[in-house]
Design a protein around this motif. Structure first.
Motif, PDB file in Angstrom:
ATOM      1  N   LEU A 162      -2.329  13.642  14.815  1.00 47.98           N
ATOM      2  CA  LEU A 162      -2.202  12.915  13.557  1.00 47.98           C
ATOM      3  C   LEU A 162      -0.945  13.319  12.794  1.00 47.98           C
ATOM      4  O   LEU A 162      -0.282  12.491  12.167  1.00 47.98           O
ATOM      5  CB  LEU A 162      -3.452  13.159  12.714  1.00 47.98           C
ATOM      6  N   ARG A 163      -0.607  14.571  12.854  1.00 44.15           N
ATOM      7  CA  ARG A 163       0.570  15.011  12.094  1.00 44.15           C
ATOM      8  C   ARG A 163       1.849  14.441  12.704  1.00 44.15           C
ATOM      9  O   ARG A 163       2.841  14.246  12.000  1.00 44.15           O
ATOM     10  CB  ARG A 163       0.628  16.534  11.995  1.00 44.15           C
TER      11      ARG A 163
ATOM     12  N   SER B  28       1.071  20.633   8.772  1.00 41.28           N
ATOM     13  CA  SER B  28      -0.006  19.668   8.643  1.00 41.28           C
ATOM     14  C   SER B  28      -0.241  19.503   7.145  1.00 41.28           C
ATOM     15  O   SER B  28      -0.980  20.279   6.548  1.00 41.28           O
ATOM     16  CB  SER B  28      -1.253  20.221   9.334  1.00 41.28           C
ATOM     17  N   PRO B  29       0.393  18.501   6.535  1.00 42.70           N
ATOM     18  CA  PRO B  29       0.384  18.408   5.068  1.00 42.70           C
ATOM     19  C   PRO B  29      -1.000  18.136   4.494  1.00 42.70           C
ATOM     20  O   PRO B  29      -1.852  17.538   5.158  1.00 42.70           O
ATOM     21  CB  PRO B  29       1.319  17.231   4.798  1.00 42.70           C
ATOM     22  N   SER B  30      -1.190  18.573   3.276  1.00 43.12           N
ATOM     23  CA  SER B  30      -2.468  18.346   2.600  1.00 43.12           C
ATOM     24  C   SER B  30      -2.466  16.968   1.947  1.00 43.12           C
ATOM     25  O   SER B  30      -1.426  16.335   1.781  1.00 43.12           O
ATOM     26  CB  SER B  30      -2.690  19.412   1.536  1.00 43.12           C
ATOM     27  N   LEU B  31      -3.639  16.539   1.551  1.00 42.96           N
ATOM     28  CA  LEU B  31      -3.764  15.239   0.884  1.00 42.96           C
ATOM     29  C   LEU B  31      -2.931  15.165  -0.380  1.00 42.96           C
ATOM     30  O   LEU B  31      -2.383  14.109  -0.702  1.00 42.96           O
ATOM     31  CB  LEU B  31      -5.228  14.954   0.549  1.00 42.96           C
ATOM     32  N   ASP B  32      -2.833  16.265  -1.100  1.00 44.21           N
ATOM     33  CA  ASP B  32      -2.044  16.268  -2.334  1.00 44.21           C
ATOM     34  C   ASP B  32      -0.584  15.920  -2.055  1.00 44.21           C
ATOM     35  O   ASP B  32       0.038  15.150  -2.795  1.00 44.21           O
ATOM     36  CB  ASP B  32      -2.132  17.635  -3.026  1.00 44.21           C
TER      37      ASP B  32
ATOM     38  N   ILE C  55       0.510  14.304   0.668  1.00 43.27           N
ATOM     39  CA  ILE C  55       0.529  12.923   1.162  1.00 43.27           C
ATOM     40  C   ILE C  55       0.496  11.952  -0.018  1.00 43.27           C
ATOM     41  O   ILE C  55       1.171  10.929  -0.016  1.00 43.27           O
ATOM     42  CB  ILE C  55      -0.669  12.682   2.102  1.00 43.27           C
ATOM     43  N   GLU C  56      -0.275  12.311  -1.020  1.00 39.75           N
ATOM     44  CA  GLU C  56      -0.365  11.463  -2.208  1.00 39.75           C
ATOM     45  C   GLU C  56       0.993  11.374  -2.913  1.00 39.75           C
ATOM     46  O   GLU C  56       1.445  10.286  -3.281  1.00 39.75           O
ATOM     47  CB  GLU C  56      -1.425  12.020  -3.157  1.00 39.75           C
TER      48      GLU C  56
ATOM     49  N   ALA D 143      -1.417   5.363   0.768  1.00 45.30           N
ATOM     50  CA  ALA D 143      -1.409   6.558   1.610  1.00 45.30           C
ATOM     51  C   ALA D 143      -1.907   6.283   3.027  1.00 45.30           C
ATOM     52  O   ALA D 143      -1.356   6.815   3.989  1.00 45.30           O
ATOM     53  CB  ALA D 143      -2.242   7.654   0.961  1.00 45.30           C
ATOM     54  N   TYR D 144      -2.912   5.464   3.150  1.00 48.33           N
ATOM     55  CA  TYR D 144      -3.501   5.273   4.476  1.00 48.33           C
ATOM     56  C   TYR D 144      -2.506   4.664   5.469  1.00 48.33           C
ATOM     57  O   TYR D 144      -2.643   4.840   6.681  1.00 48.33           O
ATOM     58  CB  TYR D 144      -4.769   4.427   4.388  1.00 48.33           C
TER      59      TYR D 144
ATOM     60  N   LEU E 205      -0.968   6.903   7.960  1.00 48.07           N
ATOM     61  CA  LEU E 205      -1.817   7.425   9.035  1.00 48.07           C
ATOM     62  C   LEU E 205      -2.132   6.370  10.084  1.00 48.07           C
ATOM     63  O   LEU E 205      -2.875   6.633  11.029  1.00 48.07           O
ATOM     64  CB  LEU E 205      -3.129   7.962   8.458  1.00 48.07           C
TER      65      LEU E 205
END
Lengths: 73, 73
Positions: free
Chosen positions: B3-4, B45-49, B51-52, B62-63, B66
């Motif tokens: 995913l990353r 592997s970035p965090s959701l924060d 990515i936001e 954001a999606y 991915l």
DNA sequence: ATGTGACTCCTAGTCCGTA
DNA sequence: GTACGGACTAGGAGTCACA
């Protein structure tokens, strides 16, 4: 809307849809049970690696966990 | 596909599509230039924060970062 | 305008409990 | 079966110098 909040809701919804407990999901995703609980309570901002594990355990594409439900209200 | 890795490619593609440099994106997302570079090189592997922040800077949901491109070859 | 190594700092993530 | 706490370790967050 904070992304981690959206994620938390989607995670729980997907888990329940699969009829899995937090323990089940933790086992399948090879994560800690208490961590799943924390994620659903919006405590943490998970990394992509974790999101990948969870999406595989839930048998769905990762991006679905970041999508807002199309509620026109 | 990790995913990353998918994320890294999508990030770069989205950035170039916007005609932004890593520096531009770093500025908009309030992140460090070298950190953007590292993300595109799949170091983290970035965090959701994170990515936001990036999705907001890129003005996309954001999606989308991915999602696998639907290339049937 | 980007890649990389070497850092420091802090949160993600684990493991033990209790209710 | 889940929430929550404490204590801990791994790894992401964030910066700098230099190529």
């Amino acid at each position: 809307m904070k992304l981690r909040n959206l994620f938390a809701r989607n995670l729980k919804a997907a888990r329940l849809l699969k009829g899995m407990s937090q323990e089940d999901l933790a086992y399948e995703a090879e994560l800690d049970r208490t961590y799943i609980s924390a994620l659903e309570r919006r405590i943490y901002s998970p990394s992509l690696d974790v999101i990948e594990k969870l999406s595989k355990a839930l048998e769905l594409d990762a991006y679905l966990l970041l999508m807002a439900p199309d509620k026109p209200d």
